[in-house]
Motif scaffolding. Structure first.
Motif, mmCIF file in Angstrom:
data_model
loop_
_atom_site.group_PDB
_atom_site.id
_atom_site.type_symbol
_atom_site.label_atom_id
_atom_site.label_comp_id
_atom_site.label_asym_id
_atom_site.label_seq_id
_atom_site.Cartn_x
_atom_site.Cartn_y
_atom_site.Cartn_z
ATOM 1 N N MET A 1 26.310 47.067 -28.988
ATOM 2 C CA MET A 1 25.184 47.526 -29.810
ATOM 3 C C MET A 1 25.065 46.670 -31.070
ATOM 4 N N SER A 2 23.884 46.121 -31.305
ATOM 5 C CA SER A 2 23.663 45.355 -32.529
ATOM 6 C C SER A 2 23.492 46.307 -33.701
ATOM 7 N N ARG A 3 24.047 45.947 -34.831
ATOM 8 C CA ARG A 3 24.009 46.779 -36.031
ATOM 9 C C ARG A 3 22.882 46.327 -36.953
ATOM 10 N N LYS A 4 22.282 47.286 -37.664
ATOM 11 C CA LYS A 4 21.078 47.013 -38.444
ATOM 12 C C LYS A 4 21.349 46.197 -39.713
ATOM 13 N N GLY A 5 22.506 46.399 -40.332
ATOM 14 C CA GLY A 5 22.733 45.839 -41.656
ATOM 15 C C GLY A 5 23.770 44.750 -41.713
ATOM 16 N N GLU A 6 23.827 43.909 -40.663
ATOM 17 C CA GLU A 6 24.883 42.899 -40.618
ATOM 18 C C GLU A 6 24.726 41.809 -41.671
ATOM 19 N N MET A 7 23.594 41.779 -42.372
ATOM 20 C CA MET A 7 23.485 40.856 -43.513
ATOM 21 C C MET A 7 24.462 41.239 -44.622
ATOM 22 N N PHE A 8 24.985 42.471 -44.548
ATOM 23 C CA PHE A 8 25.959 42.927 -45.537
ATOM 24 C C PHE A 8 27.380 43.017 -44.969
ATOM 25 N N ALA A 9 27.611 42.395 -43.819
ATOM 26 C CA ALA A 9 28.946 42.371 -43.232
ATOM 27 C C ALA A 9 29.870 41.510 -44.086
ATOM 28 N N VAL B 1 21.546 50.709 -48.359
ATOM 29 C CA VAL B 1 22.891 51.022 -47.891
ATOM 30 C C VAL B 1 23.247 52.385 -48.471
ATOM 31 N N LEU B 2 23.391 53.379 -47.606
ATOM 32 C CA LEU B 2 23.789 54.713 -48.046
ATOM 33 C C LEU B 2 25.221 54.661 -48.580
ATOM 34 N N TYR B 3 25.509 55.504 -49.560
ATOM 35 C CA TYR B 3 26.852 55.541 -50.152
ATOM 36 C C TYR B 3 27.299 56.991 -50.185
ATOM 37 N N ARG C 1 20.560 60.639 -38.568
ATOM 38 C CA ARG C 1 19.117 60.906 -38.642
ATOM 39 C C ARG C 1 18.449 59.896 -39.575
ATOM 40 N N LEU C 2 19.080 59.613 -40.697
ATOM 41 C CA LEU C 2 18.536 58.635 -41.638
ATOM 42 C C LEU C 2 18.506 57.232 -41.034
ATOM 43 N N ALA C 3 19.427 56.966 -40.118
ATOM 44 C CA ALA C 3 19.498 55.647 -39.482
ATOM 45 C C ALA C 3 18.244 55.310 -38.702
ATOM 46 N N GLU C 4 17.444 56.309 -38.380
ATOM 47 C CA GLU C 4 16.199 56.070 -37.651
ATOM 48 C C GLU C 4 15.124 55.463 -38.547
ATOM 49 N N ILE C 5 15.301 55.536 -39.863
ATOM 50 C CA ILE C 5 14.360 54.917 -40.795
ATOM 51 C C ILE C 5 14.650 53.422 -40.837
ATOM 52 N N PRO C 6 13.658 52.565 -40.582
ATOM 53 C CA PRO C 6 13.916 51.125 -40.409
ATOM 54 C C PRO C 6 14.656 50.453 -41.552
ATOM 55 N N THR C 7 14.354 50.812 -42.793
ATOM 56 C CA THR C 7 14.949 50.093 -43.923
ATOM 57 C C THR C 7 16.297 50.666 -44.365
ATOM 58 N N ILE C 8 16.748 51.735 -43.747
ATOM 59 C CA ILE C 8 18.104 52.233 -44.007
ATOM 60 C C ILE C 8 19.017 51.569 -42.982
ATOM 61 N N VAL C 9 19.853 50.626 -43.469
ATOM 62 C CA VAL C 9 20.507 49.701 -42.550
ATOM 63 C C VAL C 9 22.026 49.845 -42.471
ATOM 64 N N GLY D 1 26.964 57.175 -33.057
ATOM 65 C CA GLY D 1 25.689 57.874 -33.013
ATOM 66 C C GLY D 1 24.532 57.160 -33.658
ATOM 67 N N SER D 2 24.765 55.920 -34.157
ATOM 68 C CA SER D 2 23.680 55.194 -34.817
ATOM 69 C C SER D 2 23.913 53.691 -34.710
ATOM 70 N N ARG D 3 22.929 52.935 -35.187
ATOM 71 C CA ARG D 3 23.052 51.471 -35.243
ATOM 72 C C ARG D 3 23.362 50.995 -36.662
ATOM 73 N N LEU D 4 23.725 51.918 -37.534
ATOM 74 C CA LEU D 4 24.038 51.523 -38.901
ATOM 75 C C LEU D 4 25.272 50.627 -38.944
ATOM 76 N N THR D 5 25.228 49.637 -39.815
ATOM 77 C CA THR D 5 26.432 48.884 -40.155
ATOM 78 C C THR D 5 27.284 49.781 -41.043
ATOM 79 N N VAL D 6 28.559 49.906 -40.716
ATOM 80 C CA VAL D 6 29.461 50.763 -41.488
ATOM 81 C C VAL D 6 30.428 49.894 -42.288
ATOM 82 N N LEU D 7 30.429 50.108 -43.602
ATOM 83 C CA LEU D 7 31.294 49.375 -44.521
ATOM 84 C C LEU D 7 32.293 50.340 -45.130
#
Length: 295
Positions: free
Chosen positions: A1-9, A136-138, A155-163, A181-187
């Motif tokens: 699965m590709s993650r949405k926020g990999e620019m912040f990996a 990026v949610l904190y 649920r928030l991960a479904e919003i395009p700009t929440i990555v 359960g989501s495509r969010l990048t987890v840090l």
């Protein structure tokens, strides 16, 4: 699965805010950014917990973000802290961060007023609707007084700009649920849990200890990504005592600023209501820094 926020990996360093004589030391802040660029850090994050953001005035908050973006000059990404327990204030700060040139917004869950889960959702959805800066949610319930549940985050991960999400609950179960359960990048929001989190599919860390030893954190992340598990584990075990003391001797960033001062990288005082590291804990810090090899 590709993650949405990999620019912040990779390594994001949660920058301290240098204070001198009660004011933000802008020259010192610019030097911090330059130093992180020289170290090869992937991203810097001003105005978070480590940056003592609750003590900043609104004008100072915007000014710190603007300085960091100016100094970064595209050489390092900027994930600006724009969270608030006021939705309108969070929108204002996020818009200001975008105007300043930030690459993303690190947004802490609303603190003190303890929203219901739907309140968390609607808060972040409102900011995302008002400004298209990547978010990026904190989630750090130890400071905000309430957990943003994994179902809400997914649920928030479904919003395009929440990555992405900075995971600071200390719960591997919660992190696992978000990853599955989501495509969010987890840090990781805890330096000592970076490697365990990456083993489950996490992508990096928003780091406190990266203010001191960014190259060592980068080396651990690189070893893991290269499949060199033994080397990554070795780095983790070396880093662990330093990570532990930065967050356990006193409230962050009290030990960190004391360590930076001891290492010749003085960032000035902490701002009230935070107070300097006690003499007793300075002795413990000295031992840790010597054991690590920094002194």
């Amino acid at each position: 699965m590709s993650r949405k926020g990999e620019m912040f990996a990779g390594l994001t360093v949660a920058l301290v805010t240098p204070f001198r004589d009660g004011k933000v030391d802008e020259a010192a802040l610019r030097k911090l950014v330059d130093w992180q660029v020289e170290q090869g850090t992937n991203c810097v994050s001003p105005c978070g917990t480590t940056g003592e953001s609750p003590t900043l005035t609104h004008d100072e908050h915007e000014r710190v973000i603007k300085i960091v973006c100016e100094q970064a000059k595209g050489r390092v990404r900027v994930m600006a802290g724009t969270g608030s327990n006021s939705t309108l204030e969070a929108i204002r700060l996020t818009k200001a961060a975008k105007a300043a040139g930030a690459d993303g917004a690190l947004m802490v869950a609303p603190y003190y007023n303890k929203p219901m889960q739907d309140g968390f959702y609607r808060h972040f959805a409102a900011v995302a609707e008002a400004c298209d800066l990547p978010i990026v949610l904190y989630n750090i319930p130890g400071r905000t007084a309430k957990n943003m549940e994994p179902e809400t985050i997914c649920r928030l991960a479904e919003i395009p700009t929440i990555v992405a999400v900075k995971e600071s609950t200390g719960s591997m179960d919660q992190a696992s649920q978000i990853l599955s359960g989501s495509r969010l990048t987890v840090l990781s929001g805890d330096d000592s849990l970076t490697l365990p989190l990456m083993s489950m599919g996490g992508s990096g860390v928003v780091s406190v200890v990266g203010n001191i030893v960014p190259k060592d954190v980068l080396a651990m992340i690189a070893a893991w990504k290269a499949g060199n598990i033994a080397e990554a584990q070795k780095s983790h075990h070396k880093l662990f005592p330093l990570c532990r003391d930065m967050l356990s001797l006193a409230t962050n960033p009290i030990p960190l600023k004391a360590a930076m001062a001891r290492l010749g990288r003085d960032t000035g005082e902490v701002r009230l209501p935070l107070t300097p590291l006690s003499e007793q804990d300075q002795v413990k810090l000295e031992k840790t820094l010597k054991t690590y090899g920094l002194l």
